[in-house]
Scaffold this motif. Structure first.
Motif, PDB file in Angstrom:
ATOM      1  N   TYR A 105       0.852  -1.191   0.000  1.00 16.52           N
ATOM      2  CA  TYR A 105       0.000   0.000   0.000  1.00 16.52           C
ATOM      3  C   TYR A 105       0.890   1.244   0.000  1.00 16.52           C
ATOM      4  O   TYR A 105       1.667   1.445   0.942  1.00 16.52           O
TER       5      TYR A 105
ATOM      6  N   HIS B 164     -12.396  -1.106  -7.866  1.00 15.20           N
ATOM      7  CA  HIS B 164     -11.647  -1.478  -6.677  1.00 15.20           C
ATOM      8  C   HIS B 164     -10.361  -2.198  -7.083  1.00 15.20           C
ATOM      9  O   HIS B 164     -10.382  -3.130  -7.870  1.00 15.20           O
ATOM     10  N   GLU B 168      -4.947  -1.425  -3.181  1.00 11.87           N
ATOM     11  CA  GLU B 168      -5.452  -0.389  -2.282  1.00 11.87           C
ATOM     12  C   GLU B 168      -5.950  -0.963  -0.963  1.00 11.87           C
ATOM     13  O   GLU B 168      -6.330  -0.221  -0.069  1.00 11.87           O
ATOM     14  N   SER B 170      -8.593  -3.135   1.591  1.00 13.52           N
ATOM     15  CA  SER B 170     -10.054  -3.174   1.717  1.00 13.52           C
ATOM     16  C   SER B 170     -10.624  -1.779   1.506  1.00 13.52           C
ATOM     17  O   SER B 170     -10.043  -0.778   1.914  1.00 13.52           O
ATOM     18  N   ALA B 171     -11.783  -1.733   0.858  1.00 18.30           N
ATOM     19  CA  ALA B 171     -12.327  -0.447   0.427  1.00 18.30           C
ATOM     20  C   ALA B 171     -13.822  -0.377   0.668  1.00 18.30           C
ATOM     21  O   ALA B 171     -14.486  -1.396   0.813  1.00 18.30           O
ATOM     22  N   SER B 189     -10.303   3.216  -0.584  1.00 14.65           N
ATOM     23  CA  SER B 189      -9.606   2.358   0.360  1.00 14.65           C
ATOM     24  C   SER B 189      -9.829   2.863   1.792  1.00 14.65           C
ATOM     25  O   SER B 189      -9.737   4.065   2.054  1.00 14.65           O
ATOM     26  N   SER B 192      -7.105   4.969   3.380  1.00 18.00           N
ATOM     27  CA  SER B 192      -6.647   6.207   2.735  1.00 18.00           C
ATOM     28  C   SER B 192      -7.169   7.456   3.442  1.00 18.00           C
ATOM     29  O   SER B 192      -6.693   8.557   3.181  1.00 18.00           O
TER      30      SER B 192
END
Lengths: 277, 277
Positions: A105, B164, B168, B170-171, B189, B192
Motif C-alpha cells: 500500500y 476497486h 489499495e 479493503s475499500a 480504500s 486512505s
C-alpha cells in the motif's frame, strides 16, 4: 531607504522566479513592474543566483537579446536527494503496508504534498537536460508524481487512459500484457500530443516494465521520442526488464507476506548534466 | 557587507517560505541555518510580509511560543483571479473543442502547468479558511487540479477510484447514477482516509452534480465532513444541482454541435475570509 528597496525587489524577484520554474521572465517587464533600472535588477539577480548555487537549490539562466530574460532552473542538493530516498525506503519498508497478494500500500505516500513536491523536484533535476516537451503518465497512481515533475519542468502533463473516453475525442489504442499477465488496453487521444514530441515518462511503479514498454510503443504511434523514464519504485526482480533505460527512486527487493519482511533500498542513478543517464 | 547579508537572507527566507505553503518554519531552525540572530530574521520577515501583502500574493502568519514559527499563506490578487477566469472561459469556448455528442475537449487545458498552478492557487485561496485536512478527488481528470490545490494548501490528496484495486486494500464502494444516467461505482480504500476527517472535494467538471454528490455520500461512510466543493467547470443546466454549495471557476451555458457555438463565462463566487461561501 535604498537598502529597503533592494530587499523588496529581491523578495519580488525571488518569488516571481521560484514560483515559475523554467519560465522565461523578461527583464524589461520586471524592470517596469518594479519601477527599477535593469542594472539594479542585474545586481539583484546576481545575489539570488549566488544563493541558489551555494545552497544547491538551482540556478538562474540568463538569455540575452530582445526576447531575453532570466529563468529559474530548480535543483536539489545531492544530500537532500539521498536523504529523501533513504526516508522513502524506510517508509515503504513498513510491514503494515503489506496487502493480500504481496502488494504494497503506497497511496498515502504518493498523496503527501511534501513527497510529491520533493519527488517531482528530483525527477525534474534528473531529467533537466532531457529536452522533453511533455510529461507522460498512465492513470491513476502516477498522475500526481507526473504533475509534480511537470510543474518543476514547466511542461504539460499528458495522461494515457486505461479505457477510451468519449470526452477525449478520437484516440489511438494498444493492447499489452501487464505484470499480472492480463491483456490490457491503453489509449491516448490523438489531439493530446502533437506528432514528433519529446516525451518524459513518469510512473509510480515498475515491475517487469510491461506498462512502461507499452507507453513507449504507444509513443511510436505518435512518432514521439521517449527521452526518459522515471518511476517512484521498481522491483529488483525480474532483473531483465522490458526496457533498459529508466530511473527508479527506490527499489523493492523483497516482500514476504508470511514473515512480513520488506526490503526497499534507494535507487542508484546518476544525475545527468548532459542529458545522458 | 551587511546589506549583502540581508539580501542573501531574504532570498533564503523567501525561497524556504514560498516553496512550502502552509508549512510552519521554525524561526530557531532558520536562525541556526542562516547563522543569524532571530531579531534580524524578524526584520527580514517583516519586509517579506509587506511585499506579499502589497502584491496580494499572500501573507506570512506568525505563531508564537516554543513550537512557533512562521508560515506562508498563499493568496491571489482579485485582478489575477478574474483575468484567469476570463482567459479560461475564452479558451474553453473555442469551437474546435466540440466533440461528437456535444462534449468539450479540455484535457490539454487541464494538463498545462501554468493553468494547474493558477487554478490550484485560486482553489487554495478560496478554501483557505475551510479547515480541510484532505483534498479529495475522483479519477481521472480532476487529479492534477486536486494535487495542485493540495500543494498550495499543504494537504494530502486522496483519490477515489472508479473500480476497486487490489493494491489499495479493503475499500468502501458505493453505487450512484452519473450524468449519463448509467449506474457507476466508486470506491475508496479504508486506510486512505482516517475517520472524521475534514475533506475538500476538487474535480474538473460538474453537470447535475451526481459524481460530487456520490463523493459526499461516500464521505458519510468515513464519518468525514465535506467542507468545500470546487470544480474547474460546471454547466448552467440543470440549475437544480444535486448539491447546493460548490464553487465553479467557469460555467458552460451553451454548446451547440451543429452551429458550433459555445458560451462559457467566469464563475461567480466570493472568496471567503471566514470559511463561509
Amino acid at each position: 531607504m535604498s537598502g529597503l528597496r533592494r530587499s523588496e525587489r529581491i523578495v519580488r524577484l525571488t518569488q516571481t522566479l521560484l514560483e515559475q520554474p523554467y519560465r522565461l521572465i523578461s527583464l524589461t517587464d520586471m524592470a517596469e513592474k518594479l519601477n527599477s533600472a535593469k542594472s539594479s535588477l542585474s545586481e539583484d539577480l546576481a545575489i539570488i543566483r549566488e544563493v541558489l548555487l551555494k545552497e544547491g537549490i538551482g540556478t538562474l539562466e540568463t538569455q540575452a537579446g530582445a526576447a531575453g530574460g532570466v529563468r529559474y532552473i530548480p535543483g536539489v542538493p545531492d544530500q537532500q536527494v539521498s536523504d529523501f530516498l533513504r526516508e522513502m525506503s524506510r517508509l515503504l519498508a513498513d510491514p503494515d503496508r503489506i496487502l493480500p497478494g504481496g502488494y504494497l500500500y503506497v497511496s498515502d505516500i504518493l498523496g503527501r504534498p511534501d513527497v510529491l513536491d520533493k519527488a517531482g523536484r528530483i525527477f525534474a533535476h534528473i531529467f533537466s537536460m532531457s529536452g522533453a516537451d511533455y510529461v507522460l503518465t498512465v492513470e491513476t497512481k502516477g498522475i500526481p508524481l507526473a504533475v509534480s515533475a511537470a510543474r518543476y519542468l514547466h511542461l504539460p502533463t499528458v495522461v494515457v487512459r486505461r479505457d477510451h473516453r468519449v470526452t477525449e475525442g478520437s484516440a489511438v489504442s494498444i493492447n499489452y500484457v501487464s505484470g499480472s499477465r492480463r491483456i490490457q488496453t491503453m489509449s491516448l487521444s490523438r489531439r493530446s500530443l502533437p506528432e514528433r514530441s519529446r516525451v518524459l515518462i513518469i510512473d509510480d511503479f515498475m515491475k517487469a516494465g510491461g506498462t512502461a514498454k507499452a507507453m513507449c510503443d504507444l509513443m511510436k504511434e505518435f512518432k514521439a521520442e521517449v527521452v526518459g523514464v522515471g518511476v517512484f519504485m521498481s522491483t529488483s526482480e525480474p532483473t531483465n526488464k522490458m526496457l533498459e533505460d529508466y530511473v527508479a527512486l527506490t527499489v523493492l527487493s523483497h516482500v514476504d507476506e508470511i514473515t512480513r519482511e520488506i526490503r526497499v533500498e534507494p535507487g542508484t542513478f546518476k544525475i545527468s548534466q548532459k542529458g545522458e543517464l
